[in-house]
Enzyme design. Structure first.
Site, mmCIF file in Angstrom:
data_model
loop_
_atom_site.group_PDB
_atom_site.id
_atom_site.type_symbol
_atom_site.label_atom_id
_atom_site.label_comp_id
_atom_site.label_asym_id
_atom_site.label_seq_id
_atom_site.Cartn_x
_atom_site.Cartn_y
_atom_site.Cartn_z
ATOM 1 N N ASN B 395 0.825 -1.203 0.000
ATOM 2 C CA ASN B 395 0.000 0.000 0.000
ATOM 3 C C ASN B 395 0.863 1.259 0.000
ATOM 4 O O ASN B 395 1.023 1.910 -1.033
ATOM 5 C CB ASN B 395 -0.952 -0.025 1.199
ATOM 6 C CG ASN B 395 -2.002 1.077 1.130
ATOM 7 O OD1 ASN B 395 -1.883 2.001 0.350
ATOM 8 N ND2 ASN B 395 -3.026 0.973 1.956
ATOM 9 N N ASP B 396 1.475 1.572 1.141
ATOM 10 C CA ASP B 396 2.234 2.825 1.231
ATOM 11 C C ASP B 396 3.369 2.912 0.216
ATOM 12 O O ASP B 396 3.681 3.995 -0.271
ATOM 13 C CB ASP B 396 2.814 2.990 2.644
ATOM 14 C CG ASP B 396 1.714 3.205 3.677
ATOM 15 O OD1 ASP B 396 0.642 3.713 3.303
ATOM 16 O OD2 ASP B 396 1.933 2.852 4.854
ATOM 17 N N VAL B 397 3.988 1.759 -0.128
ATOM 18 C CA VAL B 397 5.157 1.804 -1.022
ATOM 19 C C VAL B 397 4.782 2.086 -2.473
ATOM 20 O O VAL B 397 5.659 2.279 -3.309
ATOM 21 C CB VAL B 397 5.996 0.498 -0.951
ATOM 22 C CG1 VAL B 397 6.554 0.308 0.446
ATOM 23 C CG2 VAL B 397 5.194 -0.703 -1.392
ATOM 24 N N ALA B 438 0.953 4.049 7.154
ATOM 25 C CA ALA B 438 1.104 5.492 7.312
ATOM 26 C C ALA B 438 -0.223 6.171 7.657
ATOM 27 O O ALA B 438 -0.242 7.337 8.044
ATOM 28 C CB ALA B 438 1.687 6.108 6.041
#
Lengths: 94, 471
Positions: B395-397, B438
């Site tokens: 997700n965040d990456v 995050a």
């Protein structure tokens, strides 16, 4: 060994470590950690002396515990690293 | 043989052992030479152990043999039985044991003159002993907390105590003060255990406030500490092998820590003390603004057709793949697509997973060739030329919000991401639109070229594979 000699060795080994380890590719970072971890089990050298020199009961007990911990580290660390690296190598032989 | 000659031979053997460690780490620069490298390292360790056992101070072998048997049984069992998905917690545990062993040896050295310098206790001996106990105890307890978080035994989210920075600072100062007293009077062994007790508490409190997705940094740092503890013990015993090996490991851990921090564009203090991931900051309204009316969902059949028609496919794995055990259907999908002439590669972010290299190990286990595993830069060069990017549990990456560096409230500002949005089509397999670690929404999910496949990763991939077989 005097302090400056020991510190010299420490600093030079640190540089050698930086040189060698920056060349390890990201795909092998997990085996690098477990392999490095096994190497830090070198404390076993001191643990053996403490456990085997029959001077003080307490230091023998501490030495025994340290031998157990360090052996887990060394045997487990090298073995699990080997297991992982074999997986990476497997496809090469096909 | 005279005493000095024996000692010289022993030291020579230690130099050989240390050289083998360096050559062993050098072998890790390529998967082809890595197995041999690891065996060189193990040989070095064997030499160091055998030579030490010949020391004339060792008069009793009962405890040593008992320690070997227990340690080897536990270590070998863990190494053979542990599933690859649990590798982060195993490495955390091993780091901790290394730290504990170093602290115990330094404690024994205070009591037993055999372990002390032949010239008598020096200032170096005292200071090194304190550092060994301090770093060793922090490593042990910090690693146990990391293990507990990764194993799901304790809350993985950050646990933020009020005034925790002040408490940690006091604990560190307290440990150093007690340590200073010990250096002045090394006979007072009790003080050593005071240092160890304070450092133990510090170790727990330092790791408790760190969230699961920041574990790659924590494990790297603890790895470094376990090396530094061994090096400190080397200063205690005046032993070169410990100093060299310890600093090698210390360097390895520091390099990885630095790489992990860079991969998140965060400073080490921010990771350690920032308490990131404690709260979900995304408000429902913020999510509404980004997602409403823009998110398109898809089906396994449609994804199968997209993949069938593609020339180049990227698979982007994240921790979610490990959690869902989805690496097996990922392998099936990879093989099926390769058979049909589709070029497939894996785009791997450095902090995907819970430790450095975590995704690579999982994919290697299911027989994905290592030349298909691409890092950040290589992947980002390929992604604009990629027909379908399949995001599995990441997700965040892949969050393009990272490019928005002018928003001060953006927790991932400037983080290098895998540019999945540059692919022609992005398919995201995810159970819901919930935010990642995050805590922010991901605009990628609402992008024009993005399709959401709302499902469990393992189930979804199996269905895609089945649909592909029928095409």
């Amino acid at each position: 060994m005097d302090f400056v000699t020991a510190l010299t060795i420490f600093v030079l080994a640190m540089f050698a470590g930086f040189e060698v380890i920056t060349k390890v590719p990201p795909i092998l970072h997990t085996p690098l950690m477990s392999g490095a971890n096994a190497i830090s089990g070198i404390t076993i050298v001191g643990a053996l002396l403490a456990a085997g020199a029959k001077n003080e009961k307490l230091s023998m007990a501490l030495g025994f515990l340290a031998v157990v911990f360090a052996t887990i580290n060394v045997v487990g660390g090298f073995a699990v690293t080997h297991r992982m690296l074999e997986m990476f190598r497997r496809r090469d032989r096909d | 043989m005279s005493e000095t000659l024996t000692q010289a031979l022993v030291n020579l053997a230690y130099v050989i052992a240390a050289s083998l460690f360096i050559l062993g780490l050098k072998g890790l620069s390529h998967p082809r030479t890595a197995v041999r490298g690891n065996l060189l390292g193990a040989t070095g360790m064997l030499i160091a152990v055998v030579v030490t056992l010949l020391d004339r101070h060792i008069v009793g072998f009962e405890l040593i043999i008992a320690g070997f048997v227990i340690g080897a049984a536990v270590g070998a069992t863990l190494a053979v039985k542990i599933p690859m998905t649990a590798m982060p917690q195993l490495v955390a545990l091993f780091n901790g044991f290394g730290g504990a062993a170093s602290a115990l040896v330094a404690g024994a050295a205070l009591i037993d003159p055999v372990l002390q310098p032949p010239t008598g206790v020096t200032l170096q001996f005292g200071v090194a002993t304190v550092l060994s106990g301090l770093i060793g105890a922090v490593t042990f307890w910090g690693s146990l907390v990391a293990f507990g978080k990764l194993q799901g035994l304790i809350e993985e989210k950050p646990v933020l105590l009020p005034g925790r920075h002040a408490i940690n600072a006091l604990l560190l100062l307290g440990a150093l003060a007690v340590g200073a007293l010990l250096v002045r009077d090394v006979e007072s062994v009790g003080l050593y255990w005071g240092v160890v007790a304070l450092a133990s508490l510090l170790g727990v409190l330092l790791v408790i406030p760190i969230g699961g997705a920041d574990m790659p940094v924590v494990i790297s740092l603890l790895n470094s500490y376990s090396g530094l503890a061994a090096a400190a013990t080397g200063f205690v015993l005046g032993n070169n092998a410990l100093i060299i090996s310890g600093s090698l490991v210390g360097a390895a851990g520091l390099i990885l820590t630095n790489l992990m921090c860079k991969a998140m564009n965060r400073s080490l203090p921010n990771v350690l003390f920032g308490g990131v991931g404690a709260a979900t900051t995304a408000s429902t309204r913020e999510q509404e603004d980004i997602y409403a009316g823009r998110v398109k969902s898809t089906s396994p059949e449609e994804v199968a057709m997209l993949l069938e028609g593609a020339r180049r496919v990227a698979i982007i794995p994240g921790y979610g793949m490990a959690v869902a055990q989805a690496q097996y259907p990922v392998r099936d999908l990879y093989q099926l697509l390769e058979q049909r002439g589709v070029e497939v590669y894996f785009a791997i972010h450095p902090v995907a997973g819970r430790m450095p290299g975590h995704m690579n190990v999982l994919l290697a286990e299911v027989d994905i060739p290592y030349d298909k595993l691409k890092g950040l830069e290589e992947s980002n060069a390929l992604l604009p030329e990629t027909d379908v990017a399949l995001v599995v549990g990441a997700n965040d990456v892949v969050n393009p919000k990272a490019r928005d560096v002018n928003d001060p409230s953006n927790p991932i500002a400037g983080m290098p991401i895998l540019e999945a949005d540059k692919a022609k089509v992005v398919v995201i397999i995810k159970r819901s639109l919930s935010p990642g670690f995050a805590g922010i929404p991901n605009p990628l999910f609402a992008a024009d070229n993005a399709l959401m496949l709302f499902a469990d990763a393992r189930k979804a991939l199996t269905e895609i594979v089945n649909a592909l077989k029928e095409l």
